[in-house]
Write a protein that holds these residues in place. Structure first.
Motif, mmCIF file in Angstrom:
data_model
loop_
_atom_site.group_PDB
_atom_site.id
_atom_site.type_symbol
_atom_site.label_atom_id
_atom_site.label_comp_id
_atom_site.label_asym_id
_atom_site.label_seq_id
_atom_site.Cartn_x
_atom_site.Cartn_y
_atom_site.Cartn_z
ATOM 1 N N GLN A 24 0.823 -1.216 0.000
ATOM 2 C CA GLN A 24 0.000 0.000 0.000
ATOM 3 C C GLN A 24 0.856 1.266 0.000
ATOM 4 N N ASN A 25 2.161 1.074 -0.126
ATOM 5 C CA ASN A 25 3.112 2.191 -0.212
ATOM 6 C C ASN A 25 3.094 3.097 1.017
ATOM 7 N N LYS A 26 2.866 2.508 2.175
ATOM 8 C CA LYS A 26 2.908 3.286 3.406
ATOM 9 C C LYS A 26 4.339 3.528 3.879
ATOM 10 N N VAL A 27 5.278 2.785 3.305
ATOM 11 C CA VAL A 27 6.683 2.921 3.699
ATOM 12 C C VAL A 27 7.470 3.442 2.502
ATOM 13 N N SER A 28 7.902 4.676 2.570
ATOM 14 C CA SER A 28 8.653 5.290 1.479
ATOM 15 C C SER A 28 10.049 4.682 1.383
#
Length: 383
Positions: A24-28
């Motif tokens: 979910q791309n919560k961690v860049s």
């Protein structure tokens, strides 16, 4: 490197959550590229939910050696955390392990040494360190707002578990399967925060653990521990998984006031004069220093797991210090090991912990455990 390729070991509850955060791309700066689990069903779930491009493995060594990942998040049963982390360091991988660091400090010390020798970034999922509430408590103490600490007291009994919870898996609440109960499974975050916010470990402890109290289980589910610190301060830690309604109240008393944390609120009782100064000057029969009660704003609760993952990724890509270094996982585990050891020996336990003695006592429990597992359960199944 501008992106870290991540593998996850174990697709149980925690591993699944971490996988979802990544996709979910919560961690860049991170991308999920591989997963490992012994369950065909979990691997099929990964293919369906996480994408066909994902590399899937049933053997952790194969994933480590694949060249498909730069770092790994370990989400397997407790006993496996140190051995799987050590193997990952041996393959030149960065490591983020779920809590607890392990079951006994002797194996965790080996893991910490492997991390040091590898030069890789090592973190542990103590996500409660991201809570503004506890970060503020730590800051207030470090800045001397309550003076020298004299007493700490934490009652954390919100972990109610019915018998049906323990019956859901034969490995649950067994010495061979989990290596402990409420101390290793529910309270590691508070044990970590307890020593983290006050900034010191005790010098000795006397504890009383109840095993299978009101439940048909092997391990501890109610604990009361008393500690003494180098400064002469004392502390009490109480936890339970069989009490309802539960409590979560932290008190830290100093020479110049006290901090109380309860119901996600932080209250500072700030004395106008230190107790030491008042006591030296006061000549009356009854009296005490004037104090103020202050509600300290702390912001909205956070504590999401992906914040620790982001912090770990930042450490890899930018070299920033970690909020939750993996090497610090041994501190809270030392406290829980000492609580069990004190109960088993019916005696005081000094710090540093006698790790060999604790290991021997734990193996006695494992040998008598109702499960068929060995002392070092392996595998990557659900937690």
């Amino acid at each position: 490197m501008d992106q870290v390729r991540i593998g996850i070991v174990g697709l149980g509850n925690m591993g699944t959550g971490h996988a979802r955060h990544l996709i979910q791309n919560k961690v860049s700066g991170a991308v999920l590229t591989a997963v490992c689990d012994q369950s065909p069903d979990r691997l099929e779930w990964a293919r369906q939910e996480l994408g066909n491009q994902l590399a899937v493995f049933t053997n952790v060594e194969d994933m480590y050696a694949s060249g498909a990942i730069d770092g790994v998040i370990i989400c397997t049963p407790h006993y496996a955390h140190p051995s799987e982390a050590i193997a990952a360091f041996g393959h030149g991988l960065h490591v983020l392990t779920e809590k607890p660091a392990g079951v006994y400090t002797k194996q965790v010390r080996d893991m910490n040494q492997a991390a040091k020798e590898s030069g890789k970034v090592f973190g542990i999922m103590y996500n409660q360190r991201t809570q503004p509430l506890y970060r503020k408590v730590k800051d207030l103490i470090a800045e001397g707002e309550i003076g020298e600490i004299r007493r700490t007291n934490w009652i954390i009994t919100l972990w109610y578990r019915a018998q049906s919870y323990y019956n859901s898996g034969g490995w649950r609440a067994t010495w061979a399967g989990e290596g402990g109960g409420v101390l290793i499974n529910q309270s590691p975050h508070q044990l970590d925060l307890w020593q983290w916010v006050v900034g010191m470990m005790p010098i000795r402890m006397r504890a009383f653990c109840s095993f299978g109290k009101y439940r048909t289980i092997e391990v501890e589910n109610e604990v009361t521990a008393y500690v003494e610190y180098p400064s002469g301060a004392t502390g009490v830690f109480i936890t339970s998984a069989c009490e309802t309604p539960g409590t979560n109240r932290l008190e830290i008393i100093g020479d110049r006031g006290k901090i109380v944390v309860e119901d996600d609120r932080l209250t500072l009782y700030r004395s106008r004069q230190s107790e030491t100064e008042f006591n030296a000057a006061f000549t009356g029969m009854f009296g005490q220093p004037e104090y103020w009660k202050i509600d300290i704003p702390v912001g909205e609760p956070r504590g999401e797991h992906y914040l620790i993952t982001q912090d770990w990724i930042n450490g890899i890509l930018q070299g920033t210090p970690l909020l939750s270094p993996g090497e610090e996982g041994i501190h809270g585990l030392s406290l829980s090991n000492a609580m069990l050891m004190s109960t088993w020996t019916d005696d005081w336990v000094d710090f540093p912990l006698d790790e060999d003695r604790f290991y021997e006592l734990l193996q006695e429990q494992i040998r008598n455990s109702k499960t068929a597992r060995t002392e070092e359960p392996a595998g990557t199944g659900p937690m």
